[in-house]
Design a protein around this motif. Structure first.
Motif, PDB file in Angstrom:
ATOM      1  N   MET A   1      -1.595   5.998   0.899  1.00 26.73           N
ATOM      2  CA  MET A   1      -1.964   4.607   0.600  1.00 26.73           C
ATOM      3  C   MET A   1      -3.376   4.508   0.049  1.00 26.73           C
ATOM      4  SD  MET A   1      -0.329   2.654   3.911  1.00 26.73           S
ATOM      5  CE  MET A   1       1.376   2.943   4.412  1.00 26.73           C
ATOM      6  N   LYS A   2      -4.284   5.327   0.580  1.00 32.62           N
ATOM      7  CA  LYS A   2      -5.666   5.315   0.095  1.00 32.62           C
ATOM      8  C   LYS A   2      -5.784   5.892  -1.313  1.00 32.62           C
ATOM      9  CE  LYS A   2      -8.271   5.436   4.452  1.00 32.62           C
ATOM     10  NZ  LYS A   2      -9.200   6.236   5.294  1.00 32.62           N
ATOM     11  N   LEU A   3      -4.899   6.842  -1.628  1.00 31.83           N
ATOM     12  CA  LEU A   3      -4.956   7.498  -2.938  1.00 31.83           C
ATOM     13  C   LEU A   3      -4.378   6.635  -4.054  1.00 31.83           C
ATOM     14  CD1 LEU A   3      -3.894  11.123  -1.914  1.00 31.83           C
ATOM     15  CD2 LEU A   3      -6.112  10.443  -2.867  1.00 31.83           C
ATOM     16  N   LEU A   4      -3.492   5.726  -3.697  1.00 35.18           N
ATOM     17  CA  LEU A   4      -2.820   4.927  -4.717  1.00 35.18           C
ATOM     18  C   LEU A   4      -3.705   3.781  -5.194  1.00 35.18           C
ATOM     19  CD1 LEU A   4       0.747   4.759  -3.146  1.00 35.18           C
ATOM     20  CD2 LEU A   4       0.176   5.759  -5.378  1.00 35.18           C
ATOM     21  N   PRO A   5      -3.658   3.495  -6.478  1.00 32.31           N
ATOM     22  CA  PRO A   5      -4.380   2.319  -6.978  1.00 32.31           C
ATOM     23  C   PRO A   5      -3.637   1.050  -6.567  1.00 32.31           C
ATOM     24  CG  PRO A   5      -3.050   3.270  -8.729  1.00 32.31           C
ATOM     25  CD  PRO A   5      -2.923   4.192  -7.544  1.00 32.31           C
ATOM     26  N   ARG A   6      -4.313  -0.084  -6.607  1.00 28.09           N
ATOM     27  CA  ARG A   6      -3.628  -1.350  -6.361  1.00 28.09           C
ATOM     28  C   ARG A   6      -2.527  -1.516  -7.417  1.00 28.09           C
ATOM     29  NH1 ARG A   6      -6.152  -0.821  -2.343  1.00 28.09           N
ATOM     30  NH2 ARG A   6      -7.295  -2.418  -1.162  1.00 28.09           N
TER      31      ARG A   6
END
Length: 407
Positions: A337-342
């Motif tokens: 989740m932290k690695l994914l962009p909005r």
């Protein structure tokens, strides 16, 4: 007069049996009338003498009886098991359709009232695993019925490969082994490798050396769900095994796909499947520990991917280790989740029955909160319908699959 020994069980066992659960545990048996041997058919009764069902007995196993019928009129002859096989095949042909019937699970244990028996079809090869002593005794009838019924449907079986190389067989008093099942109704099978077509993707399946029975069939339609939204995306497929999610994403039009697995053998198989499907320009296979890789990417503030797929092996195989499993699931989901962009996408799943859906959803909520993101659910899915879920047998409900947009 019924010819079977009678086992009388506790009130707790009676309630489970009357609700349709097919397992009677050893501690639930309070009295036995008659004699029986391991694998014999026995009748199960309540303390007050109410007939509850008939099944295979085994004093070695924790599960003392595996009920196969609650109909007192059933006769457990060859015709009985032939009917069970026919029902199982007709169900798969109906719910999977002619195209997907060529590679699917034909028999799923208790869900087909054939306890401990798994049979998968990979094109012209059937792969069987027998974990119940009683079913092991009747498998010659089952296997013959499978070949005959499939022949009547226009399907020729080249061989039946037994993957009985699992330790759990010893808990039922059986030995481990693997190899071709030999019978006069089967030809000489030849190579244990066959080719299947799933969702338009070709795979070589090695039924002798592959994990489980050679391939994971239960994610078939979940892979299609991934392919549906993969167009133009840069995809990271974690715990790729043979590259199935990665290849489906590529077929769906992904701009690039990185398939990761810690196993050198898995990466080799994935590379072969990439070449077979002509997807070398899109898919790259990489050997790495997923936990370490996600940590490294987070430290480097990597933003290379806008679609991450998490399909880990079962982190727990018992109720005692669920809390440890939750930590493992949360770690990989939080990092993803932290690695994914909005606006990026996350596919995440658990294949452990003990990781209940409510626990999995709670873990995802906690991970999203800690990551400082919100989850927009696209789909919540389960195993494909050739692995049917019996509501009275919770053990048949095991696969959780969620597809989110991270916002």
């Amino acid at each position: 007069m019924r010819p079977y020994a009678k086992l009388y069980i506790t009130r707790k066992g009676e309630m489970a049996a009357r609700s349709g659960h097919p397992w009677v545990y050893g501690e639930e048996v309070i009295r036995v009338d008659g004699t029986y041997a391991t694998g014999d058919i026995v009748d199960v009764y309540s303390q007050k003498g109410r007939y509850l069902g008939t099944g295979f007995a085994n004093d070695i196993s924790k599960i003392r009886v595996r009920i196969v019928s609650d109909n007192a009129n059933d006769r457990f002859d060859d015709a009985f098991w032939q009917r069970r096989v026919k029902y199982a095949l007709q169900y798969r042909y109906t719910v999977m359709g002619p195209a997907d019937f060529s590679c699917c699970r034909l028999i799923f244990g208790d869900a087909d009232q054939m306890p401990g028996l798994t049979v998968d079809r990979y094109n012209d090869i059937l792969v069987a695993q027998t974990l119940c002593y009683g079913m092991d005794q009747v498998k010659p009838v089952i296997f013959k019925a499978l070949v005959d019924e499939l022949a009547a449907m226009g399907v020729s079986v080249r061989g039946i490969y037994e993957r009985n190389d699992v330790k759990v067989r010893e808990l039922d008093g059986m030995t481990q082994y693997k190899g071709w099942y030999e019978a006069d109704f089967l030809p000489q099978p030849g190579s244990p490798v066959t080719t299947i077509n799933e969702n338009g993707v070709l795979y070589d399946v090695d039924v002798e050396n592959g994990q489980k029975t050679g391939f994971f069939l239960d994610q078939k339609y979940n892979r299609l769900a991934v392919a549906k939204i993969a167009a133009g995306r840069h995809v990271l497929d974690c715990f790729t095994h043979t590259g199935a999610f990665a290849l489906n994403a590529a077929k769906g039009g992904a701009a690039s796909v990185t398939a990761v697995d810690v196993s050198e053998e898995a990466v080799a198989m994935t590379n072969e499947n990439i070449r077979r499907n002509g997807l070398e320009q899109i898919v790259t296979a990489k050997q790495a520990n997923v936990f370490d890789l996600l940590t490294e990417m987070a430290e480097q503030k990597c933003r290379d991917y806008d679609f991450i797929i998490l399909d880990p092996p079962a982190f727990t195989k018992s109720g005692h280790t669920v809390h440890n499993a939750i930590r493992g699931y949360k770690e990989i989901n939080l990092k993803a989740m932290k690695l994914l962009p909005r606006g990026g996408y996350l596919a995440t799943c658990s294949c452990s029955h003990f990781m209940r859906d409510d626990l999995f959803r709670r873990m995802l909520r906690d991970a999203a909160k800690d990551a400082g993101v919100h989850l927009r659910q696209i789909e919540g899915r389960q195993q494909s319908p050739d692995h049917p879920i019996l509501w009275n047998v919770p053990e048949t409900d095991y696969l959780k699959f969620y597809l989110f947009q991270v916002v």
